[in-house]
Scaffold this active site. Structure first.
Site, short mmCIF file in Angstrom:
data_model
loop_
_atom_site.label_atom_id
_atom_site.label_comp_id
_atom_site.label_asym_id
_atom_site.label_seq_id
_atom_site.Cartn_x
_atom_site.Cartn_y
_atom_site.Cartn_z
N SER A 20 41.54 -48.90 12.05
CA SER A 20 42.65 -48.14 11.47
C SER A 20 43.26 -47.17 12.49
O SER A 20 44.47 -47.15 12.72
CB SER A 20 42.20 -47.37 10.22
OG SER A 20 41.19 -46.42 10.53
N ASN A 74 31.78 -37.03 27.22
CA ASN A 74 30.70 -36.74 26.29
C ASN A 74 31.12 -35.54 25.43
O ASN A 74 31.02 -34.38 25.87
CB ASN A 74 29.41 -36.44 27.05
CG ASN A 74 28.24 -36.15 26.12
OD1 ASN A 74 28.39 -36.12 24.90
ND2 ASN A 74 27.07 -35.91 26.70
N LYS A 76 29.77 -34.22 23.02
CA LYS A 76 28.68 -33.38 22.54
C LYS A 76 28.17 -32.42 23.62
O LYS A 76 27.24 -31.64 23.36
CB LYS A 76 27.53 -34.26 22.03
CG LYS A 76 27.92 -35.08 20.79
CD LYS A 76 26.76 -35.89 20.26
CE LYS A 76 27.17 -36.66 19.01
NZ LYS A 76 26.05 -37.47 18.47
N ASN A 97 39.70 -40.98 13.53
CA ASN A 97 39.31 -41.64 12.28
C ASN A 97 37.78 -41.74 12.18
O ASN A 97 37.23 -42.74 11.74
CB ASN A 97 39.94 -43.03 12.17
CG ASN A 97 39.40 -44.03 13.19
OD1 ASN A 97 39.14 -43.67 14.34
ND2 ASN A 97 39.25 -45.28 12.80
N GLY A 99 33.89 -40.60 10.86
CA GLY A 99 33.33 -40.44 9.53
C GLY A 99 33.58 -39.04 9.01
O GLY A 99 33.86 -38.11 9.77
N ALA A 139 33.71 -45.18 4.25
CA ALA A 139 34.63 -46.22 3.80
C ALA A 139 35.01 -47.15 4.93
O ALA A 139 35.24 -46.71 6.06
CB ALA A 139 35.89 -45.60 3.20
N ASP A 170 42.83 -51.09 6.68
CA ASP A 170 42.69 -50.61 8.06
C ASP A 170 44.03 -50.58 8.78
O ASP A 170 44.50 -49.53 9.21
CB ASP A 170 41.73 -51.52 8.83
CG ASP A 170 40.28 -51.08 8.69
OD1 ASP A 170 40.05 -49.89 8.42
OD2 ASP A 170 39.38 -51.92 8.85
N GLY A 239 52.81 -71.39 -6.97
CA GLY A 239 51.44 -71.70 -6.58
C GLY A 239 51.35 -72.49 -5.29
O GLY A 239 52.34 -72.74 -4.61
#
Length: 405
Positions: A20, A74, A76, A97, A99, A139, A170, A239
């Site tokens: 996404s 990095n 962190k 994007n 979590g 998600a 997405d 169809g």
């Protein structure tokens, strides 16, 4: 011709992964924005390598990361975070994007980024609204489509709800975010004010399904699953009809409009050599044709079975009957018109040689940005960290040795 596009000059800090967010930033890059894709040193973003092929970029990564510049950092580490803070001062927008809650834990929440750059366009893609009861829920595409209403109307009557084979949540969220960012940049040109953008995948799927509310209010209940029929109303013909040589995807979809005055059905009867059907009261209206579809469909199938799907589509459409051959990836990849149009583009990749992949869906007369392959991990470290931030060779080497980049 100068390689410029409508977004040339804008700089995007890209903290996205998977689909996404990467679709969003790739779309911006295809229009000329300079996208700095931030990846983990050594390993890259989670979608760069597959389990089966850990030593080369996955096709999935290549598809959604064209025209970007890869830098490693990095996030962190204190020094790594400081690099991002410095880049924020030079950027027009930042996209993520991750979590739920992850970006805030890294020290890159909206308030902090706005403090560093008050004019920043801060864009986030999440599964659910960030102020709602599902804000902390993980998600992915099938989850977002489920809660957005798509499987509820997809499938055959009496059967299970079905997921689509497309990543609509997405990519849809990526396109919606890109559109919103462009609008925000345009607004900032007038007002000088940055803003926060939040796109929820659930919301995007709901928006794609807006037509479901027509039968919902007409019939007083959620729309039922109709297989390959028309979801808005029980009408026929509508169809998939088999074609020779009767392979897995040898079908043509035919739809005759439900609207009064439509000549689609009468044209169809003429083309298949059955004008007598127009005198049959069972087939007098779109709804009655649906009621007797078990009688009507085999008659249509007898005709489609004499043609390939492309032949059937051509014959029907030239007679003003809406029809579409069921094209698969192989059909689309080999379609000479789609290659000529630029929807399918040939790309020379580092690990996989030439690939023919989907490109930018819009045609823009003043967008002159050529397609470029997805970047190697960290290949733009020197260009960005030295060219944008002014780091020296010694400083860059020290960051590499400490595995900050």
């Amino acid at each position: 011709m100068t390689e410029t596009g409508p977004l040339t000059g804008y700089k995007i800090l890209d903290l996205t992964q998977f689909e996404s967010g990467t679709v969003c930033t790739e779309t911006l890059a295809w229009m000329g924005a300079e996208v700095w894709k931030v990846e983990r040193p050594g390993t890259g973003e989670l979608g760069r390598y597959s389990i089966a092929e850990p030593d080369q970029d996955s096709v999935g990564f290549i598809l959604v990361n064209m025209n970007k510049k890869s830098i490693t950092c990095n996030l962190k580490s204190a020094e790594g975070l400081d690099l991002i803070y410095q880049l924020l001062k030079e950027a027009d927008a930042i996209v993520e994007n991750m979590g739920p809650g992850s970006i805030e834990k890294l020290g890159l929440g909206y308030d902090k980024c706005k403090e560093i750059n008050p004019k920043i366009i801060y864009a986030q893609i999440k599964g659910f609204g960030m102020d709602g009861p599902y804000k902390d829920y993980p998600a992915f595409n099938p989850i977002a489509t489920a809660v957005g209403g798509m499987p509820a109307i997809t499938g055959f009557p009496g059967g299970k709800p079905l997921q689509s084979g497309l990543n609509l949540a997405d990519s849809g969220a990526g396109y919606m975010c890109a559109m919103s960012m462009i609008a925000a940049l345009l607004q900032r040109e007038r007002t000088g004010v940055g803003q926060r953008i939040e796109v929820a995948m659930q919301d995007v799927v709901i928006a794609f399904g807006r037509s479901s509310w027509e039968p919902y209010y007409r019939e007083g209940r959620p729309p039922k699953r109709v297989g390959n029929g028309m979801p808005l109303e029980d009408v026929g013909p509508a169809g998939m009809y088999p074609c020779k040589p009767f392979g897995e995807n040898d079908y043509v979809h035919i739809y005759c409009s439900r609207h009064p005055g439509s000549k689609h059905f009468s044209n169809l009867c003429r083309i298949i050599g059955r004008p007598d059907l127009l005198e049959d009261e069972r087939f007098a209206t779109p709804r009655s044709r649906f009621q007797y579809k078990d009688v009507l469909d085999p008659i249509i199938e007898e005709w489609t079975g004499q043609h390939t799907k492309q032949e059937a589509m051509d014959i029907l459409c030239k007679a003003d009957i809406p029809a579409g051959a069921v094209l698969d990836c192989d059909d689309i990849t080999k379609d000479p018109y789609l290659r000529k149009r630029g929807m399918m583009v040939e790309l020379e990749t580092k690990d996989r040689g030439k690939l023919v992949v989907p490109g930018f869906a819009s045609r823009m007369s003043e967008n002159h940005v050529p397609y470029k392959p997805s970047p190697g991990l960290g290949e733009s470290n020197q260009e960005v960290y030295q060219g944008i931030l002014g780091l020296s060779d010694e400083e860059l080497q020290a960051l590499k040795e400490k595995k900050v980049i």
